[in-house]
Write a protein that holds these residues in place. Structure first.
Motif, PDB file in Angstrom:
ATOM      1  N   ASP A  36      -0.535  -2.945  20.512  1.00  0.00           N
ATOM      2  CA  ASP A  36       0.901  -2.751  20.370  1.00  0.00           C
ATOM      3  C   ASP A  36       1.179  -1.992  19.080  1.00  0.00           C
ATOM      4  O   ASP A  36       1.258  -2.573  18.002  1.00  0.00           O
ATOM      5  N   LEU A  37       1.326  -0.683  19.195  1.00  0.00           N
ATOM      6  CA  LEU A  37       1.577   0.138  18.010  1.00  0.00           C
ATOM      7  C   LEU A  37       2.918  -0.200  17.370  1.00  0.00           C
ATOM      8  O   LEU A  37       3.074  -0.119  16.151  1.00  0.00           O
ATOM      9  N   SER A  38       3.902  -0.604  18.184  1.00  0.00           N
ATOM     10  CA  SER A  38       5.216  -0.951  17.652  1.00  0.00           C
ATOM     11  C   SER A  38       5.122  -2.170  16.739  1.00  0.00           C
ATOM     12  O   SER A  38       5.743  -2.209  15.668  1.00  0.00           O
ATOM     13  N   ALA A  39       4.344  -3.167  17.155  1.00  0.00           N
ATOM     14  CA  ALA A  39       4.165  -4.361  16.329  1.00  0.00           C
ATOM     15  C   ALA A  39       3.417  -4.016  15.045  1.00  0.00           C
ATOM     16  O   ALA A  39       3.754  -4.510  13.961  1.00  0.00           O
ATOM     17  N   TYR A  40       2.405  -3.163  15.168  1.00  0.00           N
ATOM     18  CA  TYR A  40       1.646  -2.729  13.999  1.00  0.00           C
ATOM     19  C   TYR A  40       2.564  -1.983  13.031  1.00  0.00           C
ATOM     20  O   TYR A  40       2.516  -2.194  11.810  1.00  0.00           O
ATOM     21  N   ASN A  41       3.408  -1.124  13.578  1.00  0.00           N
ATOM     22  CA  ASN A  41       4.363  -0.377  12.778  1.00  0.00           C
ATOM     23  C   ASN A  41       5.300  -1.309  12.020  1.00  0.00           C
ATOM     24  O   ASN A  41       5.571  -1.113  10.822  1.00  0.00           O
ATOM     25  N   PHE A  42       5.789  -2.355  12.687  1.00  0.00           N
ATOM     26  CA  PHE A  42       6.722  -3.266  12.025  1.00  0.00           C
ATOM     27  C   PHE A  42       6.027  -4.060  10.922  1.00  0.00           C
ATOM     28  O   PHE A  42       6.609  -4.294   9.852  1.00  0.00           O
ATOM     29  N   LYS A  43       4.780  -4.469  11.133  1.00  0.00           N
ATOM     30  CA  LYS A  43       4.039  -5.169  10.079  1.00  0.00           C
ATOM     31  C   LYS A  43       3.920  -4.298   8.833  1.00  0.00           C
ATOM     32  O   LYS A  43       4.028  -4.790   7.701  1.00  0.00           O
ATOM     33  N   LYS A  44       3.715  -2.994   9.030  1.00  0.00           N
ATOM     34  CA  LYS A  44       3.611  -2.095   7.884  1.00  0.00           C
ATOM     35  C   LYS A  44       4.965  -1.936   7.195  1.00  0.00           C
ATOM     36  O   LYS A  44       5.031  -1.809   5.961  1.00  0.00           O
ATOM     37  N   ARG A  45       6.053  -1.964   7.974  1.00  0.00           N
ATOM     38  CA  ARG A  45       7.381  -1.916   7.357  1.00  0.00           C
ATOM     39  C   ARG A  45       7.653  -3.179   6.549  1.00  0.00           C
ATOM     40  O   ARG A  45       8.255  -3.122   5.460  1.00  0.00           O
ATOM     41  N   GLN A  46       7.234  -4.328   7.078  1.00  0.00           N
ATOM     42  CA  GLN A  46       7.403  -5.589   6.345  1.00  0.00           C
ATOM     43  C   GLN A  46       6.677  -5.537   5.001  1.00  0.00           C
ATOM     44  O   GLN A  46       7.227  -5.919   3.962  1.00  0.00           O
ATOM     45  N   ALA A  47       5.432  -5.070   5.027  1.00  0.00           N
ATOM     46  CA  ALA A  47       4.626  -5.004   3.808  1.00  0.00           C
ATOM     47  C   ALA A  47       5.226  -4.013   2.809  1.00  0.00           C
ATOM     48  O   ALA A  47       5.274  -4.282   1.605  1.00  0.00           O
ATOM     49  N   LEU A  48       5.698  -2.878   3.298  1.00  0.00           N
ATOM     50  CA  LEU A  48       6.296  -1.879   2.414  1.00  0.00           C
ATOM     51  C   LEU A  48       7.572  -2.411   1.780  1.00  0.00           C
ATOM     52  O   LEU A  48       7.823  -2.211   0.581  1.00  0.00           O
ATOM     53  N   PHE A  49       8.377  -3.118   2.564  1.00  0.00           N
ATOM     54  CA  PHE A  49       9.615  -3.700   2.044  1.00  0.00           C
ATOM     55  C   PHE A  49       9.314  -4.689   0.916  1.00  0.00           C
ATOM     56  O   PHE A  49       9.955  -4.653  -0.141  1.00  0.00           O
ATOM     57  N   GLN A  50       8.348  -5.579   1.143  1.00  0.00           N
ATOM     58  CA  GLN A  50       7.989  -6.560   0.115  1.00  0.00           C
ATOM     59  C   GLN A  50       7.490  -5.861  -1.144  1.00  0.00           C
ATOM     60  O   GLN A  50       7.818  -6.261  -2.264  1.00  0.00           O
ATOM     61  N   HIS A  51       6.699  -4.832  -0.965  1.00  0.00           N
ATOM     62  CA  HIS A  51       6.198  -4.078  -2.119  1.00  0.00           C
ATOM     63  C   HIS A  51       7.345  -3.439  -2.890  1.00  0.00           C
ATOM     64  O   HIS A  51       7.402  -3.506  -4.124  1.00  0.00           O
ATOM     65  N   ALA A  52       8.279  -2.819  -2.170  1.00  0.00           N
ATOM     66  CA  ALA A  52       9.414  -2.161  -2.822  1.00  0.00           C
ATOM     67  C   ALA A  52      10.271  -3.166  -3.582  1.00  0.00           C
ATOM     68  O   ALA A  52      10.726  -2.889  -4.702  1.00  0.00           O
ATOM     69  N   MET A  53      10.501  -4.347  -2.995  1.00  0.00           N
ATOM     70  CA  MET A  53      11.305  -5.364  -3.657  1.00  0.00           C
ATOM     71  C   MET A  53      10.617  -5.902  -4.901  1.00  0.00           C
ATOM     72  O   MET A  53      11.273  -6.313  -5.872  1.00  0.00           O
ATOM     73  N   GLY A  54       9.300  -5.895  -4.886  1.00  0.00           N
ATOM     74  CA  GLY A  54       8.569  -6.439  -6.020  1.00  0.00           C
ATOM     75  C   GLY A  54       8.284  -5.439  -7.121  1.00  0.00           C
ATOM     76  O   GLY A  54       8.067  -5.833  -8.278  1.00  0.00           O
TER      77      GLY A  54
END
Length: 447
Positions: A36-54
């Motif tokens: 599921d590339l869509s799920a993989y894509n969302f996991k990467k968005r989650q990680a990027l968001f956390q990184h940006a917030m931190g």
């Protein structure tokens, strides 16, 4: 040198001398096997968001009042609540967008040409180079990264850069043509070198590759056909594609990319739209409220770079429009499709009443005429008047065509603006690019 030796040297260089690039390449190809590339894509968005917030002062402030600032992204719907990043944000907050946990050796700076609006600067993360995605696109067309390649750009690379490039890619042969007013001798030498090394790839900016194609056709010069011709940096007129394919005896690959996020989507040999690189970039097509539009519906494009941790780019409103296709390609790739991007929102002709004529509409209006020009540009002055500036290929046919284009543009603009024509020897450049539209209407605002 035989291909087997060239391949062996290339494999040694990537596996032994550049193991990180080799691992990234393997990982990039593994991504396509994900269920599921869509799920993989969302996991990467989650990680990027956390990184940006931190680690990004800008995003901490931008998202401070959102519930996701505390809970993180729990669902794709949460992502849709994030306010877009604008070009003004990039210009005004460059230092605070940069992550605070990245060393200077891990990024490099890049700036846009300013061909469609005031320039902006970003940082690219060296830890995640675009090379593996480039190799993937080449693989679509059966081009191997160790095969000989030819490039046409506007300006010549510095001497030491050319030397280092030759050393880095040896024994693969790479040749370059600087297409800013090349002499006949330089063109003849490039053709000679080209036919000697027989490259499988020819790549360059749309306008200069097109000029080279016209040189070949007008002088009845034959060259060894590559496996594909890859054009970048500007919308591609279909007449340009047809003439280039005739000149080179090879298919022309259109792509979508920019300085901010370099490789976003590209054609495969089916040429039925562009495959979006869903594992490295998230592409959205949204309405004026920044919410998704239905498939096959034109919307603003928002871009999220899933690999840039040095300078997070999240829901970036770049100024382009496009549409998502709701079917998969017959080539079998799991990467979703989007339409070819024909123009930019910021590439508009405007009238005093506020009518906007977009670049993509101009491309449709001018369909059937481009084969008569070497180059064409519309210059809109501060008084709204427009000059159709052109370099003819066929003088008689070009004059007839430009008069019809002049009439069509005046009619489309409801006769609110004056349109004139000007034959010239050169057009306005924005660094290395040749924009279709140069507008002086809002020059003071963009300075």
């Amino acid at each position: 040198m035989k291909e087997s030796l060239t391949k062996a040297v290339f494999s040694f260089k990537t596996k032994i001398l550049n193991p990180r690039l080799h691992k990234l390449h393997q990982r990039t190809e593994t991504n396509l096997l994900a269920e599921d590339l869509s799920a993989y894509n969302f996991k990467k968005r989650q990680a990027l968001f956390q990184h940006a917030m931190g680690h990004s002062k800008f995003y901490k402030g931008k998202y401070a009042n959102l519930s996701m600032a505390e809970t993180g992204l729990q669902s794709p719907q949460d992502f849709l609540l994030l306010p877009p990043l604008t070009r003004e944000d990039l210009r005004e907050n460059f230092k605070s967008i940069k992550a605070d946990n990245v060393a200077s050796s891990q990024y490099y700076k890049a700036s846009t040409s300013g061909s469609t609006s005031a320039p902006v600067a970003v940082l690219h993360d060296k830890r995640h180079p675009e090379t593996p995605i480039r190799w993937r696109i080449l693989q679509f067309w059966g081009v191997k990264p160790w095969e000989n390649q030819a490039f046409i750009y506007r300006f010549k690379k510095p001497f030491w850069e050319r030397v280092m490039n030759a050393i880095m890619w040896w024994p693969t042969k790479r040749i370059f043509l600087a297409a800013a007013n090349p002499s006949i001798k330089e063109l003849e030498q490039f053709v000679c070198n080209y036919n000697r090394i027989k490259p499988t790839l020819l790549q360059g900016y749309v306008d200069v590759v097109y000029e080279f194609a016209l040189y070949l056709l007008d002088n009845n010069i034959k060259i060894h056909p590559p496996k594909m011709v890859w054009v970048t940096s500007a919308p591609l007129f279909e007449e340009q594609r047809e003439l280039m394919e005739k000149a080179f005896g090879a298919p022309v690959c259109d792509q979508y990319g920019n300085t901010e996020i370099m490789l976003i989507a590209a054609e495969c040999p089916e040429q039925n739209g562009l495959h979006m690189m869903q594992d490295s970039v998230h592409v959205e097509f949204v309405d004026k409220n920044n919410q998704p539009v239905p498939p096959n519906t034109t919307g603003k494009i928002l871009l999220t770079d899933l690999t840039n941790y040095a300078f997070p780019i999240i829901r970036y409103e770049i100024g382009d429009e496009g549409k998502y296709r709701d079917h998969m390609c017959t080539c079998g790739s799991p990467l979703p499709l989007m339409d070819n991007v024909r123009g930019r929102q910021s590439m508009n002709i405007e009238t005093p009443s506020g009518l906007q004529i977009k670049g993509e509409h101009l491309m449709a209006m001018f369909k059937g005429f481009m084969k008569y020009f070497k180059e064409l540009q519309l210059v809109q002055e501060a008084d709204y008047s427009v000059t159709l500036v052109y370099i003819p290929r066929d003088i008689r046919k070009a004059k007839d065509a430009v008069q019809k284009m002049q009439s069509s543009l005046e009619k489309r603009a409801r006769h609110e603006i004056k349109v004139t024509t000007l034959e010239t020897q050169s057009i306005i450049r924005k660094n290395v690019k040749s924009p279709l539209i140069v507008s002086k209407l809002h020059a003071n605002q963009n300075n």
